[in-house]
Design a protein around this motif. Structure first.
Motif, PDB file in Angstrom:
ATOM      1  N   GLY A 353       0.813  -1.209   0.000  1.00 49.78           N
ATOM      2  CA  GLY A 353       0.000   0.000   0.000  1.00 49.78           C
ATOM      3  C   GLY A 353       0.846   1.257   0.000  1.00 49.78           C
ATOM      4  N   GLU A 354       1.853   1.286   0.861  1.00 52.03           N
ATOM      5  CA  GLU A 354       2.730   2.462   0.922  1.00 52.03           C
ATOM      6  C   GLU A 354       3.531   2.591  -0.363  1.00 52.03           C
ATOM      7  OE1 GLU A 354       6.462   4.221   3.538  1.00 52.03           O
ATOM      8  OE2 GLU A 354       5.203   2.638   4.379  1.00 52.03           O
ATOM      9  N   ALA A 355       3.980   1.467  -0.928  1.00 57.37           N
ATOM     10  CA  ALA A 355       4.750   1.509  -2.165  1.00 57.37           C
ATOM     11  C   ALA A 355       3.919   2.102  -3.305  1.00 57.37           C
ATOM     12  CB  ALA A 355       5.227   0.105  -2.533  1.00 57.37           C
ATOM     13  N   GLU A 356       2.642   1.740  -3.350  1.00 60.19           N
ATOM     14  CA  GLU A 356       1.780   2.269  -4.398  1.00 60.19           C
ATOM     15  C   GLU A 356       1.600   3.776  -4.250  1.00 60.19           C
ATOM     16  OE1 GLU A 356      -0.600   2.596  -7.709  1.00 60.19           O
ATOM     17  OE2 GLU A 356       0.741   0.977  -7.065  1.00 60.19           O
ATOM     18  N   LEU A 357       1.461   4.254  -3.015  1.00 57.38           N
ATOM     19  CA  LEU A 357       1.337   5.692  -2.784  1.00 57.38           C
ATOM     20  C   LEU A 357       2.590   6.428  -3.230  1.00 57.38           C
ATOM     21  CD1 LEU A 357      -0.382   5.838   0.735  1.00 57.38           C
ATOM     22  CD2 LEU A 357      -1.378   6.485  -1.465  1.00 57.38           C
ATOM     23  N   VAL A 358       3.759   5.868  -2.943  1.00 61.90           N
ATOM     24  CA  VAL A 358       5.017   6.508  -3.338  1.00 61.90           C
ATOM     25  C   VAL A 358       5.145   6.522  -4.857  1.00 61.90           C
ATOM     26  CG1 VAL A 358       7.531   6.389  -3.195  1.00 61.90           C
ATOM     27  CG2 VAL A 358       6.155   5.896  -1.172  1.00 61.90           C
ATOM     28  N   ARG A 359       4.766   5.410  -5.514  1.00 63.35           N
ATOM     29  CA  ARG A 359       4.836   5.361  -6.983  1.00 63.35           C
ATOM     30  C   ARG A 359       3.944   6.430  -7.596  1.00 63.35           C
ATOM     31  NH1 ARG A 359       5.712  -0.339  -6.506  1.00 63.35           N
ATOM     32  NH2 ARG A 359       3.480  -0.714  -6.206  1.00 63.35           N
ATOM     33  N   ARG A 360       2.733   6.599  -7.026  1.00 61.61           N
ATOM     34  CA  ARG A 360       1.832   7.630  -7.537  1.00 61.61           C
ATOM     35  C   ARG A 360       2.419   9.029  -7.342  1.00 61.61           C
ATOM     36  NH1 ARG A 360      -4.227   5.712  -5.529  1.00 61.61           N
ATOM     37  NH2 ARG A 360      -4.275   3.716  -6.662  1.00 61.61           N
ATOM     38  N   ALA A 361       3.012   9.245  -6.177  1.00 58.46           N
ATOM     39  CA  ALA A 361       3.618  10.544  -5.892  1.00 58.46           C
ATOM     40  C   ALA A 361       4.767  10.822  -6.857  1.00 58.46           C
ATOM     41  CB  ALA A 361       4.113  10.587  -4.450  1.00 58.46           C
ATOM     42  N   LEU A 362       5.567   9.805  -7.148  1.00 57.77           N
ATOM     43  CA  LEU A 362       6.677   9.959  -8.083  1.00 57.77           C
ATOM     44  C   LEU A 362       6.156  10.292  -9.479  1.00 57.77           C
ATOM     45  CD1 LEU A 362       9.648   9.692  -8.934  1.00 57.77           C
ATOM     46  CD2 LEU A 362       9.315   7.213  -9.082  1.00 57.77           C
ATOM     47  N   PHE A 363       5.151   9.559  -9.883  1.00 62.68           N
ATOM     48  CA  PHE A 363       4.576   9.749 -11.221  1.00 62.68           C
ATOM     49  C   PHE A 363       3.987  11.146 -11.369  1.00 62.68           C
ATOM     50  CE2 PHE A 363       0.930   8.512 -14.175  1.00 62.68           C
ATOM     51  CZ  PHE A 363       1.708   8.651 -15.309  1.00 62.68           C
ATOM     52  N   ARG A 364       3.139  11.539 -10.426  1.00 69.77           N
ATOM     53  CA  ARG A 364       2.466  12.833 -10.528  1.00 69.77           C
ATOM     54  C   ARG A 364       3.451  13.989 -10.339  1.00 69.77           C
ATOM     55  NH1 ARG A 364      -3.183  12.534 -10.205  1.00 69.77           N
ATOM     56  NH2 ARG A 364      -3.940  10.406  -9.947  1.00 69.77           N
ATOM     57  N   GLY A 365       4.428  13.786  -9.461  1.00 73.47           N
ATOM     58  CA  GLY A 365       5.429  14.824  -9.252  1.00 73.47           C
ATOM     59  C   GLY A 365       6.249  15.084 -10.504  1.00 73.47           C
ATOM     60  N   LEU A 366       6.619  14.022 -11.204  1.00 73.39           N
ATOM     61  CA  LEU A 366       7.378  14.194 -12.438  1.00 73.39           C
ATOM     62  C   LEU A 366       6.540  14.883 -13.509  1.00 73.39           C
ATOM     63  CD1 LEU A 366       9.485  10.928 -12.767  1.00 73.39           C
ATOM     64  CD2 LEU A 366      10.318  13.268 -12.632  1.00 73.39           C
ATOM     65  N   LEU A 367       5.264  14.540 -13.564  1.00 76.49           N
ATOM     66  CA  LEU A 367       4.385  15.223 -14.518  1.00 76.49           C
ATOM     67  C   LEU A 367       4.333  16.719 -14.232  1.00 76.49           C
ATOM     68  CD1 LEU A 367       1.338  12.809 -14.897  1.00 76.49           C
ATOM     69  CD2 LEU A 367       3.021  13.381 -16.632  1.00 76.49           C
ATOM     70  N   ALA A 368       4.238  17.065 -12.946  1.00 78.80           N
ATOM     71  CA  ALA A 368       4.179  18.470 -12.566  1.00 78.80           C
ATOM     72  C   ALA A 368       5.491  19.179 -12.880  1.00 78.80           C
ATOM     73  CB  ALA A 368       3.850  18.592 -11.083  1.00 78.80           C
ATOM     74  N   LEU A 369       6.601  18.537 -12.602  1.00 76.99           N
ATOM     75  CA  LEU A 369       7.900  19.136 -12.859  1.00 76.99           C
ATOM     76  C   LEU A 369       8.186  19.291 -14.349  1.00 76.99           C
ATOM     77  CD1 LEU A 369       9.988  17.312 -10.121  1.00 76.99           C
ATOM     78  CD2 LEU A 369       9.505  19.765 -10.237  1.00 76.99           C
ATOM     79  N   LYS A 370       7.525  18.441 -15.159  1.00 70.39           N
ATOM     80  CA  LYS A 370       7.699  18.543 -16.605  1.00 70.39           C
ATOM     81  C   LYS A 370       6.722  19.542 -17.210  1.00 70.39           C
ATOM     82  CE  LYS A 370       9.157  13.742 -17.077  1.00 70.39           C
ATOM     83  NZ  LYS A 370      10.067  13.534 -18.205  1.00 70.39           N
ATOM     84  N   GLY A 371       5.822  20.065 -16.370  1.00 68.53           N
ATOM     85  CA  GLY A 371       4.847  21.013 -16.885  1.00 68.53           C
ATOM     86  C   GLY A 371       3.643  20.358 -17.517  1.00 68.53           C
ATOM     87  N   GLY A 372       3.509  19.009 -17.342  1.00 71.83           N
ATOM     88  CA  GLY A 372       2.369  18.288 -17.911  1.00 71.83           C
ATOM     89  C   GLY A 372       1.291  18.099 -16.883  1.00 71.83           C
ATOM     90  N   GLY A 373       0.361  17.196 -17.166  1.00 70.75           N
ATOM     91  CA  GLY A 373      -0.729  16.910 -16.254  1.00 70.75           C
ATOM     92  C   GLY A 373      -1.387  15.632 -16.634  1.00 70.75           C
TER      93      GLY A 373
END
Length: 378
Positions: A353-373
């Protein structure tokens, strides 16, 4: 023998979730579906003798006045041509309310407006010299007695054709306002045809000697509710009911899925999306799989959006491939620091469960840092 145009769930007045001015354009087209249906019924080649409206003609019980006037005018064209019209209220244009359109306009509504709150024989019509018996109801809150699926249906008449018209859910109890209908009880009633509304995707089912049919929504409302793109015409009076689908000229809502896993360069993905687009459709392209390169949704949208009526790109990918994350983590940037820290958290996750939350945070954070969504609309 006679032919019936079975309509349901036109949802006139619905405003789709689209940007202006496209929203107005699609809304006008959707509201024009009734005129197209009337034109079809008046085409002598179709030999239509009756039009059944099985609920949710309108998207709301208080549609705007100009739309109401236009609707009465269109249905009046049918009556003037000798084509019988039967209207059953639905759950969106519910008759329950004192200010409901069907209460306000009952005296001048063309044809037969069903107001019975429980299943009943509402009329016997003469269609081409034959008796057509109608069984129907209009759900009315506080009056209709709905405690589980309805089972008390009047039996079919011994002579002529018996049609039943309901806006409800066959063999599914979605609550009182969904008007649950018992299939075994309908089969026992012995109707020749059961015209149904409420399920937008359409579909048919044999119930004993009866043919039950959901006409479905002709023109879609959204990518999740795309409509059938066809009219339902039924031939009755000479053996079992025969149902045919006639293509309708409406703008389709189409969803396609593109797996990015097989692509190693952004240009490859762009070419695949370009190939999937239908110029005349409202398109949603869902990207799935694992990304092997930096995904720039806004750039794709800018370059491809003009190739169809509307384009929505949705990022449903699982994240970046390991080699991409390695490359990003090596960057001497805030993005690189972010990736290193999230990968460390992922390695030390206490459980799935915690691993899935971290993966989501990594994914969404990279999208934000790339200027995407997650999704990008034009």
């Amino acid at each position: 023998m006679f032919r019936v145009l079975h309509l349901a769930d036109l949802h006139l007045g619905h405003r789709p979730d689209l940007p202006a001015p496209l929203q107005e354009e699609v809304c006008r087209e959707r509201n024009g579906v009734l005129k197209a249906a009337v034109d079809l019924a008046l085409d002598p080649r179709q030999e239509i003798s009756m039009v059944l409206i099985a609920g949710d003609l309108f998207d709301h019980h208080q549609p705007e006045a100009p739309l109401v006037e236009e609707t009465i005018r269109e249905l009046g064209r049918l009556e003037a041509a000798g084509i019988r019209v039967v209207t059953v209220p639905g759950n969106h244009d519910e008759i329950t309310y004192n200010d409901a359109v069907y209460r306000r306009e009952a005296r001048r509504w063309p044809g037969l407006l069903v107001t019975e709150p429980m299943p009943a024989k509402v009329a016997t019509l003469n269609i081409n010299g034959d008796a057509c018996h109608l069984v129907a109801m209009a759900y009315t809150g506080g009056v209709s007695r709905v405690d589980g699926p309805l089972k008390d249906f009047p039996p079919a008449e011994g002579s002529g054709v018996t049609l039943a018209v309901f806006h409800g859910s066959l063999d599914w109890d979605g609550g009182e306002r969904s008007l649950p209908l018992d299939g075994e009880a309908l089969a026992a009633a012995g109707y020749d045809y059961i015209a149904l509304g409420h399920i937008h995707r359409g579909g048919q089912k044999h119930l004993g000697r009866s043919q039950a049919c959901y006409a479905g929504m002709v023109a879609g409302r959204s990518f999740a509710d795309p409509g059938t793109g066809s009219w339902t015409i039924v031939t009755l009076g000479d053996g079992p009911a025969r149902v045919e689908q006639v293509p309708a000229q409406v703008t389709p809502w189409r969803v396609v899925e593109v797996d990015v896993t097989a692509f190693h360069e952004p240009e490859e993905l762009e070419a695949a999306i370009r190939e999937s687009l239908d110029p005349g459709a409202l398109m949603q392209v869902r990207l799935v799989g694992t990304i092997a390169f930096e995904l720039a949704l806004e750039g794709l949208q800018a370059r491809l959006g003009h190739l169809c009526s509307y384009l929505e790109l949705v990022n449903d990918t699982e994240g970046w491939a390991p080699e991409v994350l390695e490359s990003l983590a090596a960057e001497p940037t805030i993005r690189g620091l972010f990736v290193r820290r999230l990968r460390a958290k992922l390695a030390g996750a206490a459980g799935p469960g915690e691993a899935e939350l971290v993966r989501r945070a990594l994914f969404r954070g990279l999208l934000a840092l790339k200027g995407g969504g997650r999704s990008c609309r034009l």
